[in-house]
Design an enzyme around this catalytic site. Structure first.
Site, PDB file in Angstrom:
ATOM      1  N   MET A 112      59.966  62.040  43.855  1.00 30.66           N
ATOM      2  CA  MET A 112      61.046  62.121  42.879  1.00 30.66           C
ATOM      3  C   MET A 112      60.506  62.477  41.492  1.00 30.66           C
ATOM      4  O   MET A 112      61.090  63.281  40.763  1.00 30.66           O
ATOM      5  CB  MET A 112      61.795  60.788  42.843  1.00 30.66           C
ATOM      6  CG  MET A 112      62.987  60.761  41.910  1.00 30.66           C
ATOM      7  SD  MET A 112      64.181  62.017  42.308  1.00 30.66           S
ATOM      8  CE  MET A 112      65.328  61.117  43.330  1.00 30.66           C
ATOM      9  N   PHE A 153      47.234  24.525  33.235  1.00 30.86           N
ATOM     10  CA  PHE A 153      46.826  25.435  34.296  1.00 30.86           C
ATOM     11  C   PHE A 153      48.051  25.953  35.047  1.00 30.86           C
ATOM     12  O   PHE A 153      48.897  25.183  35.481  1.00 30.86           O
ATOM     13  CB  PHE A 153      45.877  24.709  35.267  1.00 30.86           C
ATOM     14  CG  PHE A 153      45.490  25.564  36.446  1.00 30.86           C
ATOM     15  CD1 PHE A 153      44.767  26.740  36.262  1.00 30.86           C
ATOM     16  CD2 PHE A 153      45.860  25.211  37.730  1.00 30.86           C
ATOM     17  CE1 PHE A 153      44.420  27.531  37.343  1.00 30.86           C
ATOM     18  CE2 PHE A 153      45.509  25.984  38.815  1.00 30.86           C
ATOM     19  CZ  PHE A 153      44.797  27.158  38.620  1.00 30.86           C
ATOM     20  N   GLN A 154      48.153  27.254  35.169  1.00 30.17           N
ATOM     21  CA  GLN A 154      49.264  27.930  35.855  1.00 30.17           C
ATOM     22  C   GLN A 154      50.626  27.567  35.286  1.00 30.17           C
ATOM     23  O   GLN A 154      51.620  27.530  36.002  1.00 30.17           O
ATOM     24  CB  GLN A 154      49.209  27.655  37.365  1.00 30.17           C
ATOM     25  CG  GLN A 154      47.970  28.289  37.992  1.00 30.17           C
ATOM     26  CD  GLN A 154      48.051  28.428  39.500  1.00 30.17           C
ATOM     27  OE1 GLN A 154      48.617  27.584  40.171  1.00 30.17           O
ATOM     28  NE2 GLN A 154      47.458  29.484  40.034  1.00 30.17           N
ATOM     29  N   LYS A 181      56.415  19.417  39.154  1.00 31.03           N
ATOM     30  CA  LYS A 181      55.818  18.790  40.330  1.00 31.03           C
ATOM     31  C   LYS A 181      56.096  17.283  40.384  1.00 31.03           C
ATOM     32  O   LYS A 181      56.370  16.730  41.452  1.00 31.03           O
ATOM     33  CB  LYS A 181      54.313  19.050  40.340  1.00 31.03           C
ATOM     34  CG  LYS A 181      53.662  18.702  41.655  1.00 31.03           C
ATOM     35  CD  LYS A 181      52.231  19.219  41.725  1.00 31.03           C
ATOM     36  CE  LYS A 181      51.613  18.857  43.071  1.00 31.03           C
ATOM     37  NZ  LYS A 181      50.245  19.388  43.206  1.00 31.03           N
ATOM     38  N   GLU A 239      54.745  37.129  46.453  1.00 31.06           N
ATOM     39  CA  GLU A 239      56.018  36.563  45.989  1.00 31.06           C
ATOM     40  C   GLU A 239      57.068  37.639  45.760  1.00 31.06           C
ATOM     41  O   GLU A 239      58.263  37.384  45.869  1.00 31.06           O
ATOM     42  CB  GLU A 239      55.820  35.725  44.724  1.00 31.06           C
ATOM     43  CG  GLU A 239      55.084  34.409  44.950  1.00 31.06           C
ATOM     44  CD  GLU A 239      53.574  34.574  44.899  1.00 31.06           C
ATOM     45  OE1 GLU A 239      53.092  35.728  44.805  1.00 31.06           O
ATOM     46  OE2 GLU A 239      52.865  33.548  44.946  1.00 31.06           O
TER      47      GLU A 239
HETATM   48  C1  LIG Z   1      66.533  57.461  42.109  1.00 31.10           C
HETATM   49  C2  LIG Z   1      67.951  57.007  41.951  1.00 31.10           C
HETATM   50  C3  LIG Z   1      68.978  57.939  41.908  1.00 31.10           C
HETATM   51  C4  LIG Z   1      70.316  57.538  41.844  1.00 31.10           C
HETATM   52  N1  LIG Z   1      71.302  58.467  41.904  1.00 31.10           N
HETATM   53  C5  LIG Z   1      72.595  58.069  42.054  1.00 31.10           C
HETATM   54  C6  LIG Z   1      73.650  59.003  42.312  1.00 31.10           C
HETATM   55  O1  LIG Z   1      73.436  60.204  42.393  1.00 31.10           O
HETATM   56  N2  LIG Z   1      74.902  58.532  42.507  1.00 31.10           N
HETATM   57  C7  LIG Z   1      75.182  57.176  42.453  1.00 31.10           C
HETATM   58  O2  LIG Z   1      76.325  56.787  42.687  1.00 31.10           O
HETATM   59  N3  LIG Z   1      74.226  56.282  42.156  1.00 31.10           N
HETATM   60  C8  LIG Z   1      72.936  56.696  41.973  1.00 31.10           C
HETATM   61  N4  LIG Z   1      71.956  55.756  41.734  1.00 31.10           N
HETATM   62  C9  LIG Z   1      72.338  54.342  41.598  1.00 31.10           C
HETATM   63  C10 LIG Z   1      72.756  54.011  40.166  1.00 31.10           C
HETATM   64  O3  LIG Z   1      71.601  53.821  39.389  1.00 31.10           O
HETATM   65  C11 LIG Z   1      73.594  52.694  40.136  1.00 31.10           C
HETATM   66  O4  LIG Z   1      72.895  51.658  40.728  1.00 31.10           O
HETATM   67  C12 LIG Z   1      74.906  52.820  40.872  1.00 31.10           C
HETATM   68  O5  LIG Z   1      75.547  54.036  40.583  1.00 31.10           O
HETATM   69  C13 LIG Z   1      75.819  51.678  40.499  1.00 31.10           C
HETATM   70  O6  LIG Z   1      76.767  51.497  41.497  1.00 31.10           O
HETATM   71  P1  LIG Z   1      78.178  50.846  41.198  1.00 31.10           P
HETATM   72  O7  LIG Z   1      78.832  51.540  40.062  1.00 31.10           O
HETATM   73  O8  LIG Z   1      78.876  50.819  42.491  1.00 31.10           O
HETATM   74  O9  LIG Z   1      77.879  49.414  40.625  1.00 31.10           O
HETATM   75  P2  LIG Z   1      77.092  48.130  41.162  1.00 31.10           P
HETATM   76  O10 LIG Z   1      75.778  48.096  40.493  1.00 31.10           O
HETATM   77  O11 LIG Z   1      77.149  48.004  42.620  1.00 31.10           O
HETATM   78  O12 LIG Z   1      77.954  47.023  40.435  1.00 31.10           O
HETATM   79  C14 LIG Z   1      79.072  46.453  41.021  1.00 31.10           C
HETATM   80  C15 LIG Z   1      80.238  46.407  40.057  1.00 31.10           C
HETATM   81  O13 LIG Z   1      81.267  45.691  40.700  1.00 31.10           O
HETATM   82  C16 LIG Z   1      81.617  44.556  39.953  1.00 31.10           C
HETATM   83  N5  LIG Z   1      81.900  43.471  40.883  1.00 31.10           N
HETATM   84  C17 LIG Z   1      81.053  42.576  41.437  1.00 31.10           C
HETATM   85  N6  LIG Z   1      81.705  41.732  42.233  1.00 31.10           N
HETATM   86  C18 LIG Z   1      82.995  42.103  42.199  1.00 31.10           C
HETATM   87  C19 LIG Z   1      84.179  41.598  42.815  1.00 31.10           C
HETATM   88  N7  LIG Z   1      84.144  40.534  43.636  1.00 31.10           N
HETATM   89  N8  LIG Z   1      85.350  42.219  42.550  1.00 31.10           N
HETATM   90  C20 LIG Z   1      85.403  43.288  41.703  1.00 31.10           C
HETATM   91  N9  LIG Z   1      84.316  43.787  41.093  1.00 31.10           N
HETATM   92  C21 LIG Z   1      83.134  43.208  41.345  1.00 31.10           C
HETATM   93  C22 LIG Z   1      80.457  44.271  39.046  1.00 31.10           C
HETATM   94  O14 LIG Z   1      80.873  43.585  37.885  1.00 31.10           O
HETATM   95  C23 LIG Z   1      79.935  45.682  38.768  1.00 31.10           C
HETATM   96  O15 LIG Z   1      80.643  46.275  37.701  1.00 31.10           O
HETATM   97  C24 LIG Z   1      70.618  56.157  41.761  1.00 31.10           C
HETATM   98  C25 LIG Z   1      69.585  55.230  41.738  1.00 31.10           C
HETATM   99  C26 LIG Z   1      68.265  55.628  41.868  1.00 31.10           C
HETATM  100  C27 LIG Z   1      67.193  54.600  41.892  1.00 31.10           C
HETATM  101  C1  LIG Z   2      58.062  50.007  40.750  1.00 41.74           C
HETATM  102  C2  LIG Z   2      58.395  51.386  40.338  1.00 41.74           C
HETATM  103  N1  LIG Z   2      57.465  52.137  39.702  1.00 41.74           N
HETATM  104  C3  LIG Z   2      57.732  53.414  39.347  1.00 41.74           C
HETATM  105  C4  LIG Z   2      58.968  53.946  39.605  1.00 41.74           C
HETATM  106  C5  LIG Z   2      59.286  55.386  39.184  1.00 41.74           C
HETATM  107  N2  LIG Z   2      59.557  56.205  40.395  1.00 41.74           N
HETATM  108  C6  LIG Z   2      60.816  56.481  40.806  1.00 41.74           C
HETATM  109  S1  LIG Z   2      60.858  57.348  42.229  1.00 41.74           S
HETATM  110  C7  LIG Z   2      59.173  57.390  42.311  1.00 41.74           C
HETATM  111  C8  LIG Z   2      58.474  58.078  43.449  1.00 41.74           C
HETATM  112  C9  LIG Z   2      58.625  57.376  44.746  1.00 41.74           C
HETATM  113  O1  LIG Z   2      57.682  57.912  45.626  1.00 41.74           O
HETATM  114  P1  LIG Z   2      57.847  57.773  47.190  1.00 41.74           P
HETATM  115  O2  LIG Z   2      58.051  56.372  47.566  1.00 41.74           O
HETATM  116  O3  LIG Z   2      56.714  58.478  47.848  1.00 41.74           O
HETATM  117  O4  LIG Z   2      59.218  58.518  47.457  1.00 41.74           O
HETATM  118  P2  LIG Z   2      59.570  60.073  47.397  1.00 41.74           P
HETATM  119  O5  LIG Z   2      60.242  60.305  46.086  1.00 41.74           O
HETATM  120  O6  LIG Z   2      58.304  60.844  47.532  1.00 41.74           O
HETATM  121  O7  LIG Z   2      60.491  60.254  48.541  1.00 41.74           O
HETATM  122  C10 LIG Z   2      58.604  56.727  41.214  1.00 41.74           C
HETATM  123  C11 LIG Z   2      57.166  56.602  40.943  1.00 41.74           C
HETATM  124  C12 LIG Z   2      59.919  53.119  40.238  1.00 41.74           C
HETATM  125  N3  LIG Z   2      61.155  53.530  40.498  1.00 41.74           N
HETATM  126  N4  LIG Z   2      59.596  51.858  40.623  1.00 41.74           N
END
Ligand SMILES: Cc1cc2nc3c(=O)[nH]c(=O)nc-3n(C[C@H](O)[C@H](O)[C@H](O)COP(=O)(O)OP(=O)(O)OC[C@H]3O[C@@H](n4cnc5c(N)ncnc54)[C@H](O)[C@@H]3O)c2cc1C
Ligand SMILES: Cc1ncc(C[n+]2csc(CCOP(=O)(O)OP(=O)(O)O)c2C)c(N)n1
Ligand SMILES: [Mg+2]
Lengths: 558, 164
Positions: free
Chosen positions: A469, A112-113, A162, A50
């Site tokens: 990471m 159940f479930q 259901k 799922e």
């Molecule tokens: C491992 C990892 C590393 C990361 N490193 C970075 C990084 O270095 N740099 C980075 O940028 N991000 C990074 N991120 C992502 C970060 O966590 C956020 O998800 C991201 O920065 C959010 O993007 P955003 O501000 O564009 O907002 P979004 O999450 O895309 O939100 C959209 C915004 O727009 C608004 N919105 C929605 N619809 C409309 C509309 N029709 N008109 C006007 N506004 C609207 C919403 O209200 C919201 O405020 C990383 C994520 C991970 C998992």
């Molecule tokens: C479901 C979930 N569990 C744990 C994490 C924490 N986490 C962030 S990045 C990462 C490593 C990802 O490993 P891999 O897919 O091998 O990518 P790599 O960083 O090696 O490129 C983990 C465990 C997460 N983001 N999501």
């Protein structure tokens, strides 16, 4: 015409223009699956978990802009959907998740479930409905789709018992939806738009900071107009990549923790930040006290609760990015900021994304560069980890909805099922999945439907034999104590792909990267998995360490 | 830290099950405080009114306001603290009262305009309505006689005058 609740549900989905439903069957949803049997107006796509259903619905929605639909049974089926619902919620993705529920007269009896899905999902959905009678089904579906896709989009849950699925009643689909308590504001306040234009006119060091909201609003064209008309440099978040072409001279690429030095220095020195559909996430701002300290801030966002949440705003404009930018574009002209643009160009040239060939191993960044060379027009679905950051850095996105990833929740396992949804939604596009070895195995079972559906997915694993990471953080901040991140016990992913029935290729040498990518292009009757065995301990740079300001970004290379 | 302020929100919501859980969940999930909560149907049966007392600095109050508004079932949110408003709460107090103490307690009750709602040979129950200050004073005084049981409605409030 009298129809069962389940039939009404299916007919209602058809009225909403639903093409695909990603589902996994079970007791409390059987009447719905029965109603879908042989149905051609809306196609049921059976997934193997799922979580795959909700991520596939999400990927479909991100790629097309339409509402994605997931379907599961009660209890464990519903709880398995949860991660995908939360993922969609954090990134504001329009989705409707339908869950079967135990018979009405059993609800609350620990049957159940049975699981209180409405309770479980309350904080991770935009809205939810527990349907109380088959008479409500059509109205609820219409409302759910309306809520999911308007305003700030998000997932909506429909929980349906259901007996209600089986009970027959008259089917009438509402022509319009009117919810008195839900009226999103789409037009920006004209006074504030003029204030914004005035600030833009007088700024000496302005930057545009655009995010996922621009993609959600389908406002990339308007964003391009603003940027080109004013000539103001622009940085686009991880969620917005492609909203403005990264190949353009004004593009400073991604900001934040692993963003470009140029964008981070620009924030630090700017005197005006024009935020559009971006939410000042902590990954972008770094230490708030050092974030854009000299800048006035304009914030355009459809969600008033996002404005001023993390950073004080001088000109808050609530509205849809498309409408507000259209109004703003009428009032702006070329900004007189040549010295500032020259400064930006200098930073860009001095500090590009770069890496060293550290060993004779394949460098992960090289693989991404080559993927970009071979598949520059593809839709790229990234997973979570180092490979995600390298993909964001080294692939140059030029179109909105070209880059799909889980940014807000950072859900490992997102990408393969999301790629399935994206490919179904965009059959004429090539869909590339950039995955990590840790992330891939979290939802690897979805290779089965990809094969059955003959989807020509390009699944590229950046295999560093680590949860890379996390290992990077352990190396930098935990004295190299590599606790629970060593994945050298990974299976051979190429062989495993073959066992599933897909093409599997293993690449261990740099000179084999290009031929393998070329070969993958020719495989069009099903998925191909390439397992790129890469340098194991390469790190992602630049990096803004946790708690530091953007100006203190660590470049990594001297 | 910015100074904390006490705010009273009047929240009109669709009269449906689950709405209160959404409102309460918003507070618990974000670490906001609820000091007092009252929910009841309005003269329009399809609408309920939630009166909510909370506290926090200006930024938190703004967030609470915005997040309440963001809930789909919320029709209207008013921060009553921004204007002049009336505020009332009803409290029921049961006091241990031997027959010989009764007269004195009733005299005190008079001062607070409390109404007697029950009397037994060993106890007395009173109903008092008022704003926060009055109820606090009353409870303090009656506590010196020994409060056996206390129940309060939570505050209800509305703006003064007519505001379309
Ligand atoms: C491992 C990892 C590393 C990361 N490193 C970075 C990084 O270095 N740099 C980075 O940028 N991000 C990074 N991120 C992502 C970060 O966590 C956020 O998800 C991201 O920065 C959010 O993007 P955003 O501000 O564009 O907002 P979004 O999450 O895309 O939100 C959209 C915004 O727009 C608004 N919105 C929605 N619809 C409309 C509309 N029709 N008109 C006007 N506004 C609207 C919403 O209200 C919201 O405020 C990383 C994520 C991970 C998992
Ligand atoms: C479901 C979930 N569990 C744990 C994490 C924490 N986490 C962030 S990045 C990462 C490593 C990802 O490993 P891999 O897919 O091998 O990518 P790599 O960083 O090696 O490129 C983990 C465990 C997460 N983001 N999501
Ligand atoms: Mg890895």
């Amino acid at each position: 015409m009298e129809l069962s609740g389940a039939k009404i549900l299916v007919e209602s989905l058809k009225r909403e223009g639903v093409e695909y439903i990603f589902g996994l069957n079970g007791g409390a949803a059987m009447p719905i699956f029965d109603a879908l049997y042989g149905e051609t107006g809306v196609k049921l796509i059976p997934m193997r978990h799922e979580q795959g259903c909700s991520h596939a619905a999400d990927g479909y929605a991100r790629a097309t802009g339409n509402v994605g639909v997931a379907l599961a049974t009660s209890g464990p089926g519903a709880t398995n959907l949860v991660t995908g619902i939360a993922t969609a919620y954090m990134d504001s993705i329009p989705m409707v998740a339908i869950t079967g529920q135990v018979f009405t007269h059993y609800i609350g009896s620990d049957a159940f479930q049975e699981c209180d899905v409405i309770g479980v999902t309350r904080p991770i959905c935009k809205h939810s409905y527990l349907i109380q009678s088959s008479d409500e089904v059509a109205d609820v579906v219409a409302e759910a789709f309306h809520i999911a896709k308007t305003g700030k989009p998000g997932p909506v849950i429909i929980d349906i018992a259901k007996d209600i699925q089986m009970h027959e009643t008259l089917f009438r689909y509402p022509e319009t939806v009117n919810i008195r308590s839900y009226k999103p504001q789409v037009d920006g306040d004209p006074g504030l738009v003029s204030q914004a234009a005035a600030l833009i006119k007088n700024a000496k060091r302005p930057i545009i900071y655009a995010g996922g909201g621009v993609v959600l609003a389908n406002a990339s064209e308007e964003l391009r107009q603003l940027t080109l008309k004013t000539g103001i440099p622009i940085t686009v978040t991880l969620m917005g990549l492609g909203a403005f072409p990264e190949t353009h001279p004004l593009a400073m690429e991604m900001p934040g923790m692993h963003g470009s030095c140029c964008a981070n220095y620009a924030f630090t020195d700017a005197d005006l930040v024009i935020a559009v559909g971006a939410r000042f996430d902590d990954r972008v701002t770094g230490d708030l006290s050092k974030f854009a300290p000299n800048a006035k801030k304009i914030h355009i966002d459809i969600d008033p609760s996002c404005i001023g949440k993390n950073v004080p705003i001088d000109v808050p404009i609530v509205g849809d990015a498309k409408n507000v930018l259209t109004a703003l574009n009428k009032q702006v002209s070329t900004a007189n900021i040549d010295p500032w643009r020259a400064q930006i160009q200098e930073w860009k040239q001095k500090y590009p994304f770069e890496y060293e060939q550290k060993s004779d191993k394949v460098m992960p960044q090289y693989v991404i560069e080559q993927i970009y060379e071979h598949y520059s027009d593809a839709i790229v679905v990234g997973d979570v980890g180092q490979h995600q950051m390298w993909a964001a850095q080294y692939f140059k996105f030029t179109e909105p909805r070209q880059w799909l990833n889980s940014g807000g929740l950072g859900t490992m396992g997102f990408s393969l099922p999301a790629a399935i949804g994206a490919q179904l939604g965009c059959p004429d596009k090539t869909v590339v999945n950039i995955n990590g070895d840790g992330s891939y195995i979290m939802t690897i079972q979805e290779l089965v439907p990809a094969i059955t559906l003959k989807l020509p997915l390009k699944i590229f694993i950046i295999n560093n034999m680590y949860l890379g990471m996390v290992r990077q953080w352990q190396e930098l901040f935990h004295g190299k104590r590599y606790s629970a991140v060593d994945y050298h016990d990974n299976p051979d992913f190429a062989l495993l792909a073959q066992a599933f029935g897909a093409t599997g290729i293993r690449v261990e040498h740099t000179e084999d990267v290009r031929p393998a990518l070329q070969k993958a292009k020719g495989i069009t009757d099903g998925p191909v998995v390439i397992d790129f065995i890469v340098d194991e301990e390469e790190n992602v740079f630049p990096m803004v360490p946790a708690g530091a300001g953007l100006g203190d970004v660590v470049r990594g290379l001297s | 830290m910015n100074p904390e302020e006490r705010h009273i929100f009047s929240v009109l919501v669709e009269n449906r099950f689950g709405v209160l859980a959404r409102v309460a969940g918003l507070f618990s999930g974000r670490g906001f405080n609820i000091d007092s909560l009252n929910v009841a149907e309005t003269h329009d049966k399809s609408i309920s009114q939630i009166t909510l007392v909370t506290h926090g600095d200006a930024q938190i109050i703004e967030q609470i306001y915005q997040h309440l508004n963001r809930l789909i079932d919320v029709i209207e949110v008013t921060d009553l603290s921004t204007g002049t408003h009336v505020e009332r709460e009803l409290v029921l107090i049961k006091i241990g009262a031997k027959p010989h103490e009764r007269a004195e307690i009733l005299q005190v009750a008079e001062v607070f305009r409390a109404r007697v709602v029950d009397v037994t040979t060993t106890s007395l129950a009173l109903e008092i309505t008022g704003d926060e200050g009055k109820l606090k004073a009353a409870i303090e005084v009656f506590d010196s006689y020994g409060i056996l049981e206390l129940a309060r409605t939570g505050k209800i409030a509305m703006m003064r005058g007519f505001d379309s």
